[in-house]
Structures are given as C-alpha cells and as structure tokens.
Design an enzyme around this catalytic site. Sequence first.
Site, PDB file in Angstrom:
ATOM      1  N   GLY A 107       0.829  -1.198   0.000  1.00 54.16           N
ATOM      2  CA  GLY A 107       0.000   0.000   0.000  1.00 54.16           C
ATOM      3  C   GLY A 107       0.864   1.249   0.000  1.00 54.16           C
ATOM      4  N   GLY A 154      -0.530   4.448  -0.052  1.00 47.42           N
ATOM      5  CA  GLY A 154      -1.331   5.612   0.337  1.00 47.42           C
ATOM      6  C   GLY A 154      -0.679   6.288   1.535  1.00 47.42           C
ATOM      7  N   GLY A 155      -1.427   7.148   2.212  1.00 46.86           N
ATOM      8  CA  GLY A 155      -0.858   7.888   3.327  1.00 46.86           C
ATOM      9  C   GLY A 155      -0.303   6.985   4.417  1.00 46.86           C
ATOM     10  CG  PHE A 209     -14.100  18.815   9.469  1.00 51.64           C
ATOM     11  CD1 PHE A 209     -13.754  19.842   8.626  1.00 51.64           C
ATOM     12  CD2 PHE A 209     -14.080  17.512   8.971  1.00 51.64           C
ATOM     13  CE1 PHE A 209     -13.393  19.590   7.303  1.00 51.64           C
ATOM     14  CE2 PHE A 209     -13.719  17.254   7.655  1.00 51.64           C
ATOM     15  CZ  PHE A 209     -13.373  18.283   6.826  1.00 51.64           C
ATOM     16  CG  ASP A 262      -7.261  -5.528  -3.502  1.00 50.52           C
ATOM     17  OD1 ASP A 262      -8.475  -5.720  -3.727  1.00 50.52           O
ATOM     18  OD2 ASP A 262      -6.483  -5.026  -4.334  1.00 50.52           O
ATOM     19  CD  GLN A 301     -18.001   8.702   8.106  1.00 51.63           C
ATOM     20  OE1 GLN A 301     -16.980   9.057   7.542  1.00 51.63           O
ATOM     21  NE2 GLN A 301     -18.236   8.980   9.374  1.00 51.63           N
ATOM     22  CG  HIS A 361     -19.207  12.384   3.410  1.00 51.66           C
ATOM     23  ND1 HIS A 361     -19.864  13.567   3.135  1.00 51.66           N
ATOM     24  CD2 HIS A 361     -18.035  12.722   3.981  1.00 51.66           C
ATOM     25  CE1 HIS A 361     -19.094  14.580   3.532  1.00 51.66           C
ATOM     26  NE2 HIS A 361     -17.982  14.096   4.046  1.00 51.66           N
ATOM     27  CG  LEU A 415     -16.628  13.966  -0.240  1.00 56.92           C
ATOM     28  CD1 LEU A 415     -17.671  13.264   0.600  1.00 56.92           C
ATOM     29  CD2 LEU A 415     -15.290  13.937   0.465  1.00 56.92           C
ATOM     30  CB  THR A 467     -14.686  18.562   1.915  1.00 52.21           C
ATOM     31  OG1 THR A 467     -14.345  18.545   3.299  1.00 52.21           O
ATOM     32  CG2 THR A 467     -14.676  20.021   1.451  1.00 52.21           C
ATOM     33  CD  GLU A 468     -17.896  16.649   8.552  1.00 54.53           C
ATOM     34  OE1 GLU A 468     -18.392  15.555   8.234  1.00 54.53           O
ATOM     35  OE2 GLU A 468     -17.288  16.823   9.621  1.00 54.53           O
ATOM     36  NE  ARG A 470     -17.707  13.123   7.700  1.00 56.83           N
ATOM     37  CZ  ARG A 470     -16.504  12.959   7.183  1.00 56.83           C
ATOM     38  NH1 ARG A 470     -16.057  11.740   6.961  1.00 56.83           N
ATOM     39  NH2 ARG A 470     -15.762  13.990   6.868  1.00 56.83           N
ATOM     40  CG  HIS A 506     -16.785   9.039   2.962  1.00 58.73           C
ATOM     41  ND1 HIS A 506     -16.202   9.571   1.834  1.00 58.73           N
ATOM     42  CD2 HIS A 506     -16.154   9.608   4.016  1.00 58.73           C
ATOM     43  CE1 HIS A 506     -15.256  10.444   2.202  1.00 58.73           C
ATOM     44  NE2 HIS A 506     -15.203  10.469   3.519  1.00 58.73           N
ATOM     45  CD  GLU A 537     -11.141   3.732   4.232  1.00 60.36           C
ATOM     46  OE1 GLU A 537     -10.535   4.694   3.718  1.00 60.36           O
ATOM     47  OE2 GLU A 537     -12.296   3.402   3.903  1.00 60.36           O
ATOM     48  NE  ARG A 541     -13.147   8.493   8.319  1.00 60.46           N
ATOM     49  CZ  ARG A 541     -12.986   9.628   7.623  1.00 60.46           C
ATOM     50  NH1 ARG A 541     -12.352  10.651   8.156  1.00 60.46           N
ATOM     51  NH2 ARG A 541     -13.469   9.738   6.411  1.00 60.46           N
ATOM     52  CB  SER A 579      -9.443   8.977   7.765  1.00 56.95           C
ATOM     53  OG  SER A 579      -8.672   8.064   7.024  1.00 56.95           O
TER      54      SER A 579
HETATM   55  C1  LIG Z   1     -13.385  11.596  -1.427  1.00 55.04           C
HETATM   56  C2  LIG Z   1     -12.799  11.365  -0.072  1.00 55.04           C
HETATM   57  C3  LIG Z   1     -12.415  12.437   0.721  1.00 55.04           C
HETATM   58  C4  LIG Z   1     -11.851  12.236   1.977  1.00 55.04           C
HETATM   59  N1  LIG Z   1     -11.488  13.318   2.732  1.00 55.04           N
HETATM   60  C5  LIG Z   1     -10.926  13.106   3.946  1.00 55.04           C
HETATM   61  C6  LIG Z   1     -10.505  14.209   4.747  1.00 55.04           C
HETATM   62  O1  LIG Z   1     -10.632  15.372   4.367  1.00 55.04           O
HETATM   63  N2  LIG Z   1      -9.927  13.957   5.952  1.00 55.04           N
HETATM   64  C7  LIG Z   1      -9.735  12.678   6.397  1.00 55.04           C
HETATM   65  O2  LIG Z   1      -9.196  12.520   7.473  1.00 55.04           O
HETATM   66  N3  LIG Z   1     -10.122  11.624   5.654  1.00 55.04           N
HETATM   67  C8  LIG Z   1     -10.709  11.806   4.435  1.00 55.04           C
HETATM   68  N4  LIG Z   1     -11.101  10.715   3.699  1.00 55.04           N
HETATM   69  C9  LIG Z   1     -10.727   9.375   4.141  1.00 55.04           C
HETATM   70  C10 LIG Z   1      -9.269   9.103   3.829  1.00 55.04           C
HETATM   71  O3  LIG Z   1      -8.900   9.787   2.674  1.00 55.04           O
HETATM   72  C11 LIG Z   1      -8.965   7.640   3.622  1.00 55.04           C
HETATM   73  O4  LIG Z   1      -9.506   6.901   4.650  1.00 55.04           O
HETATM   74  C12 LIG Z   1      -7.462   7.419   3.611  1.00 55.04           C
HETATM   75  O5  LIG Z   1      -6.864   8.227   2.630  1.00 55.04           O
HETATM   76  C13 LIG Z   1      -7.049   5.982   3.392  1.00 55.04           C
HETATM   77  O6  LIG Z   1      -5.636   5.937   3.327  1.00 55.04           O
HETATM   78  P1  LIG Z   1      -4.833   4.585   3.296  1.00 55.04           P
HETATM   79  O7  LIG Z   1      -3.392   4.942   3.287  1.00 55.04           O
HETATM   80  O8  LIG Z   1      -5.326   3.686   4.356  1.00 55.04           O
HETATM   81  O9  LIG Z   1      -5.240   3.915   1.932  1.00 55.04           O
HETATM   82  P2  LIG Z   1      -5.229   4.457   0.352  1.00 55.04           P
HETATM   83  O10 LIG Z   1      -4.783   5.838   0.291  1.00 55.04           O
HETATM   84  O11 LIG Z   1      -6.517   4.048  -0.143  1.00 55.04           O
HETATM   85  O12 LIG Z   1      -4.069   3.587  -0.215  1.00 55.04           O
HETATM   86  C14 LIG Z   1      -4.181   2.216  -0.418  1.00 55.04           C
HETATM   87  C15 LIG Z   1      -2.930   1.752  -1.091  1.00 55.04           C
HETATM   88  O13 LIG Z   1      -2.906   0.335  -1.149  1.00 55.04           O
HETATM   89  C16 LIG Z   1      -2.553  -0.091  -2.420  1.00 55.04           C
HETATM   90  N5  LIG Z   1      -3.174  -1.388  -2.632  1.00 55.04           N
HETATM   91  C17 LIG Z   1      -4.439  -1.757  -2.352  1.00 55.04           C
HETATM   92  N6  LIG Z   1      -4.624  -3.045  -2.686  1.00 55.04           N
HETATM   93  C18 LIG Z   1      -3.456  -3.488  -3.182  1.00 55.04           C
HETATM   94  C19 LIG Z   1      -3.021  -4.741  -3.702  1.00 55.04           C
HETATM   95  N7  LIG Z   1      -3.827  -5.802  -3.800  1.00 55.04           N
HETATM   96  N8  LIG Z   1      -1.745  -4.847  -4.141  1.00 55.04           N
HETATM   97  C20 LIG Z   1      -0.906  -3.786  -4.066  1.00 55.04           C
HETATM   98  N9  LIG Z   1      -1.278  -2.597  -3.589  1.00 55.04           N
HETATM   99  C21 LIG Z   1      -2.541  -2.449  -3.150  1.00 55.04           C
HETATM  100  C22 LIG Z   1      -3.028   0.982  -3.342  1.00 55.04           C
HETATM  101  O14 LIG Z   1      -2.285   0.977  -4.535  1.00 55.04           O
HETATM  102  C23 LIG Z   1      -2.765   2.225  -2.516  1.00 55.04           C
HETATM  103  O15 LIG Z   1      -1.433   2.625  -2.710  1.00 55.04           O
HETATM  104  C24 LIG Z   1     -11.687  10.929   2.445  1.00 55.04           C
HETATM  105  C25 LIG Z   1     -12.085   9.851   1.670  1.00 55.04           C
HETATM  106  C26 LIG Z   1     -12.678  10.055   0.446  1.00 55.04           C
HETATM  107  C27 LIG Z   1     -13.201   8.876  -0.309  1.00 55.04           C
END
Ligand SMILES: Cc1cc2nc3c(=O)[nH]c(=O)nc-3n(C[C@H](O)[C@H](O)[C@H](O)COP(=O)(O)OP(=O)(O)OC[C@H]3O[C@@H](n4cnc5c(N)ncnc54)[C@H](O)[C@@H]3O)c2cc1C
Lengths: 590, 234
Positions: free
Chosen positions: A15, A17-18, A121, A224, A243, A245, A255, A257-258, A289, A356, A390, A401, A406
Amino acid sequence: MASIRTISFDGVIVGGGGAGLRAALQLSQSGYETAVISKVFPTRSHTVSAQGGITCAIASMDPEDDWRWHMYDTVKGSDYIGDQDAIEYMCSVGPEAVFELEHMGLPFSRTEQGRIYQRPFGGQSKNFGEGGQAARTCAAADRTGHALLHTLYQGNIKNRTVFLNEWFAVDLVKNQDGAVTGVIAICMETGETVHVKSRATVFATGGAGRIYASTTNAHINTGDGIGMALRADLPVQDIEMWQFHPTGIAGAGVLVTEGCRGEGGYLINRDGERFMERYAPNAKDLAGRDVVARSMVQEILEGRGCGPEADHVYLKLDHLGEEVLQSRLPGICELSKTFAHADPVKEPVPVVPTCHYMMGGIPTNVQGQALTQDSGSEDRVVEGLYACGEVACVSVHGANRLGGNSLLDLVVFGRAVGLHMETALREGIERRESSESDLEFSMTRLNRLNRSQSGDSVAELRKDLQNVMQNHFGVFRNGEFMREGIGKLAELRERIEQVYLPDKSQAYNTARLEALELQNLMGVAEATAITAEQRRESRGAHAREDFQERDDHNWLCHSMYFPAEGRVGKREVNFAPKSVETFQPKMRSY
Amino acid sequence: MLQVSLYRYNPETDSEPFMQDLEVDTGGRDLMVLDVLEMIKASDPSVTFRRSCREGVCGSDGVNMNGKNGLACITPLSETVRNNKLVVRPLPGLPVVRDLVVDLELFYQQYEKIEPYLQNHNPAPAIERLQSPEERAKLDGLYECILCACCSTSCPSFWWNPERFIGPAGLLQSYRFLADSRDTATEERLAKLDDPYSVFRCHGIQNCVSVCPKGLNPTQAIGKVRNLLLQRAT
Ligand SMILES: Cc1cc2nc3c(=O)[nH]c(=O)nc-3n(C[C@H](O)[C@H](O)[C@H](O)COP(=O)(O)OP(=O)(O)OC[C@H]3O[C@@H](n4cnc5c(N)ncnc54)[C@H](O)[C@@H]3O)c2cc1C
Ligand code: SF4
Ligand code: SF4
Ligand code: FES
C-alpha cells in the site's frame, strides 16, 4: 508446481497511500531494506482525494485547544466503541505527527500569524462538549490529501525507499506456525507472479467502498487487504460499520467535503428549510456524519427531497461569496461544475448520503500489530503482520468516524508501525521460513482463474454485488431485509468464485486484476452483511429499524467476524486510557 | 451511436499497433470519456487503460482524445467529440506498454531529478515553521500538479530530449520548491539546473499550458526558473 521467483526485504509494505508511505518513511529512515508494493503509482492512491483536512489539536486557531477535547469528541463520535487507549495515543501524539508533515514541506494553508490554518468540522467541540464548536481540522485549501500524499511520497524519494509500483498483492503467505512470511504479488507490466518475502509485512491497502453501487471511493478501493486477511483465515473487526457521507454529489457519487459546512454552508430541503436545525438543534449541520446522513434520508423519505425525483437535498454555499469559495474551496467549485453542472457561487449543489469509509478492518493493537483471538477469546498477535490506515481497525473510529480523523489515523499509526518494526528488526526477529505448500492455496486460485473456460463476466457480477449491498445494507437496515441480502450474496459467491477471465495474456492484464479484486469485494461484502445482521442494536453508522436503541448491555463491544465458520464473535472495547480518566458512555446528542 | 476509434496494442499478440473502430450507445447522455472506456471494457475486458479516482485528482488516466491530451475522467464528450467521432490514443512520445497504458519511467525520472522535497538546513522548531499567507500564496498554481504527464507528452522539446530536458511537469515542481519560503536550497537547486538542456530546451510553445487539466501554467514557472538562472549568472 513450478516454483516462482522469490525476492526478499526486511520490511514489505503493501500500500502506497498515506498510511503505507508514512510507515515506509519511518522504516527506510532507520536503514532497513524497505519495499512498498502498490497496485498504482503511489500518488494515485486514494488518499490523494481527501479534501477537507487532518484533525488535530495543534492549537493554532485556538491557543487553548487541548488534545483531550479532541479525544472526548472522538470517543463520543465513535458511539463509545472506539478503543480509548488508541484514541488517547492518536490525539496526544497527533500534533507531533502533523508538525513532522509540515517540516517535510506539506503546503498547509496559513493564518495571519503564519501558523497552520484550521477549519471547523462536524462533531468538534471545546471543553469536552461544553464550550461550543471548535475549529480543529488542519487544511491545505480543500486538497489536503493531495498535499499530504505528495509530501510523503517526496519524503520517501529522499530516503530511497524501494518502490514496486504497479505490483498487485494477491495473497498473504502464512507458514505452518501461522506466522506471515510475505506476500504473493503480480508484476503488472510483465504478468510475472513473484513471492515477496519479508521479516515483517504491513497491510496499508486502504478501504473497500466499491462494495456499494454509489460511493465516494476510487475504483481501486476494493478491499484487497481484507480479502487477503479473510482468505488467510484472520478475523476482521466492526466490519458492519460503514460511514455514509452526507454530501456525495447526487448521481455521480463524487464527494464534496464536510469543510463546505465547516466554512458555513448548510443543507436545505425542497421547501428551502434548513432542516438540520430540527434534528440537531446545537450542532446543526455539523453534527456527527451518521446523524446528518440519517436526517437527510428521513427528509427524502418524507417527501421533502429536491429535484424531479425528490431523491436528494441541496447543499447551499452561494451565501459564502465567491472569494471565500475560491480561496478555501477551489477544488469543490471545480468538482461541482464538472459533476453536478452547478456553480456553487450561484446555485446549490445536489447531494445525497454516499458510502464513504470503512470503520472496521483488521484488528490491531496500538503498535499496529495484527490481532486474532485464541480459543479462549484472548487477543493473540499474528506474527509478522501489521496493519494501518483504513484497512486496519485499531480502533479509533468505532461506530462512526469524525471528519479529518482518518488522515490523522494514517500518519500516527503509520509512524507507530514503522517505529515498532524498527525495534523488532533491531532485536533480530528471525526470518521465518515458508515452504512451497504455503503458497499452494494461492497458486491454485490463480491457476483456476487463468484456465477458466466459462462463467459470468467481472463487470456483471460486480454490478450485482454492488446492488445487493446498496439495497440491503444502506443507511437504514432491517433484519428481514438483510437476511434476504445475505441469501443473494451466498448465490453470488458461487458465481464469483467461478468468474470467467477471457483475457489470459500476461502484459498489463487489468482484466485479471479486476477479477481478483472482485473476489476481494465479495469477502468484504459477505463479512459486512453477516455481521450487520447479527449486531441487533443501533449504534453510530449502524442504524436498524427493527432495533432502534443502542444496547450497551449486549453490544458495547467490538464485533469479530471469523471467516472459516462465518461466525460473529465479540471483543472487549478498551476503556483504560493511560493519562486521563475513562470517558463513560453517555446518550449521544448533538 | 458514438463512433469510437481506439488505439490497440498488445505486445504478446500484435506485431504492430492498430486502431479499432467501435460503436458505443451513450443513450444521448453527455458522459465522460472514462465512462465510455469503461462501457467498452465491460464488453471487451482486454481493453487496457489506467484509472483510479474518476474525479480528476489522481492523474491516472491521461490520454490523447481527438488529438488533445487530457484526463478521460473529467473530459465530457461534449468537450471533445466532433462529428460524432472520438479517437482515443495513448499519450504521445512515450513507449506504449499496452493499449492506452504508456511507460512513464522517463517522466518520473525527470521529476526525481529536481529533488522534489523540501530542503531546509536549519533545525526544525518544536511546532510548524511559520509562513505568511502571502508567502504561502506563491505555491498556489504549483503544488496542485497531479503528475498526469499530459503536459510533458505534448511538449516537442520533451519528445526530442526526454532524457535531458526536465520537461514542464518537472520544472513546475522545481519552481514549487524554489518559491517556497521554507526551502533554503535555492543555490544548490539552481546549480543542478544550469546546463543547456535541463531548462533551456523550453521554447515557450505553451502546448503544456493548453493541455494541463488542473489549469496550471508550466511555461510561466519555467520562465521564472530561467530568470533565476540568468540572475545567478550575472
Ligand atoms: C473523497 C474522499 C475524501 C476524503 N477526505 C478526507 C478528509 O478530508 N480527511 C480525512 O481525514 N479523511 C478523508 N477521507 C478518508 C481518507 O482519505 C482515507 O480513509 C485514507 O486516505 C485511506 O488511506 P490509506 O493509506 O489507508 O489507503 P489508500 O490511500 O486508499 O491507499 C491504499 C494503497 O494500497 C494499495 N493497494 C491496495 N490493494 C493493493 C493490492 N492488492 N496490491 C498492491 N497494492 C494495493 C493501493 O495501490 C494504494 O497505494 C476521504 C475519503 C474520500 C473517499
Ligand atoms: S512551453 Fe516549454 S515546456 Fe511547455 S510545451 Fe512549450 S517547450 Fe514544452
Ligand atoms: S502540470 Fe498539469 S499537465 Fe503537467 S503533470 Fe502537472 S497536472 Fe498534469
Ligand atoms: S481517474 Fe484519477 S484523474 Fe482520472
């Protein structure tokens, strides 16, 4: 079975993401060989979509602000099934984690004093609910997730993390002792299947919002990590808690935003009435929410929806004026024009509650180690496996939440995982061995898919699955209707296991990946459905028409779904924070 | 029926790329190009493209639509279709992996070359580094880049020198750090750019500006980097 190529690292993070990037940063800074596997180039992860901000008591807008107030709000928001030790850790360590992001270069918006800008918020208060609305969400305009994700990726470039980009993790590898020794992954460009071994593996695979037909989530949010955990016979916690939204753009799901309501926007029904005043007299549009989403559905059900089908309500923003909208919410103006054909400067935006966020996930302790239960219902660490973001359920969000929590969860627990792994590696966790037979289960599934001759298409099955979830497990739930939905899912499971893959090629075969993703969606949907039916009460986002009251006697606890038997068990909530008094469950009103 | 012409290439089965003609029933709706691609993929799963956020923020689905680069997910048919015809090709100038998927390695390398991370030689304070709203405003129009590559793959200078010319996306990010009041590595950054190719291959043709789906202006940023380099030389 022909053996597959093996590569090895100290730490493997699935992963980008953040959460994954924050964990990777910590580990690569410590000098351990760290690899991130991501099915998309990291900056394309879903974190990039986060808009409103990251909630944290950095005391910029209000010098008196206190992380304990943030903790109180979060515990209340969770409807009391968030773990208080984890929430305490997140809220108290939070400021350090946010300042680190700023030092790394995150371009936060600023106050006149040059400090980080914070906006109000939902669910935020001062002085333990007694001091009125707080402004605690740190923002980079309405592109906070983008700014955060790019900054973290940049930090990893600086620290030379190894990236296996556009690699897809298929399954966990678990040895005979039940310890995780790595993953099986497909390199998308070549189609090669590789065994990626590691001394410690982190799941940071994000959410699964694509189980619903209408969602704010990206196409890639297919759960996944949950799918892999379930196939490895690991339990998931509070997975019934989804959740919705309040403000997804009607029809598109995208979306807004809130933060729109934080900046002063509000919801109106067909009569132009600001209806949240009736449902939440104090917090109004900034109630939790779950509360706002239910009120909106109530308005629509009672015939006060907007539009020709009376199937949505309006978010009014025009009174904020063009200047505020352009400086604080520029991305929202863009999205609204593109997807709702409405310019918020002039007209209201049509919105409807939209799937959401997945509050549940892989249970972990505060260090991010994945947990299961032994036969006596005692927690047991799954050796070699961590989870954060997440996909994990540590649990700071409980049954609902709060906005902005998040992103904080990602960086605080991503960091915690990195720290714990560093210590564990230094103390010399040995490289656990796995044998060919540990890979067999996964290879059999892949081979079946690659040899499939007939069956239903991915697109068709995915649509069916999403419709069942949308119709039977939405904002309001009801036992009989859920049981019907569970029946439909059981039928779908057979067909999804036998899904047909017409394209057998190797190079960048997205059809194969979508089939594997569909099987993961199936796992998440089934766990959600079965657990939702069993939780016979209403709490947070889980609102039942047949059990409308919160039932603290039976359900002030986490649910645990055990995949092998399809059984729902319980796990105690932590009520023992270290430095503050326990927040006792109270009636939750806004 | 919308007439779609789609670039197809599978390295395992096709000796050469070809254009596939298809008809898509849009039901008269003004869909996004990505919706049309998804409809095509639902009936022919072998059709290959990248996509993730479907709202123009992740930068996955940069493609060439009727001759112009853009993001499929936020390009409505009404904006690109002429005479009921939609031609979709991969972003030009980079090796094609399969169908609409291009190999972005060179693009990413140019991005990494500019050291895209904040550098500050002073120890960090216990809270955030202060920055005034005016200083922060200098980053607007720069930090929003989503690395979609629409700009660099529309730039003739990048086509000819993808290994040596940083390209509009990389240079926009270069300026994002030069412009940041918190970054103290200005001199080192400029020194690394001071050669005939990295910056000076830009001829101000502005293709990059006209395609950027986020409305950013790489040409202007390049002009500023160029001025800094010229000032430094004197
Ligand atoms: C539109 C929207 C707006 C939001 N706004 C906010 C906000 O303002 N404030 C807040 O706190 N939260 C917000 N959230 C929630 C928050 O953005 C998410 O919960 C958070 O970004 C999830 O981060 P993560 O690092 O867990 O996963 P993600 O950022 O979803 O990253 C998942 C990673 O896993 C990888 N991955 C997944 N499956 C596989 C696999 N099988 N093989 C290899 N790689 C894989 C993907 O490539 C990706 O890199 C928002 C959510 C949405 C939908
Ligand atoms: S202005 Fe410069 S960077 Fe932009 S397209 Fe023209 S040559 Fe390329
Ligand atoms: S500058 Fe614009 S076109 Fe170029 S990569 Fe960034 S967002 Fe894409
Ligand atoms: S799919 Fe993310 S930008 Fe188009």
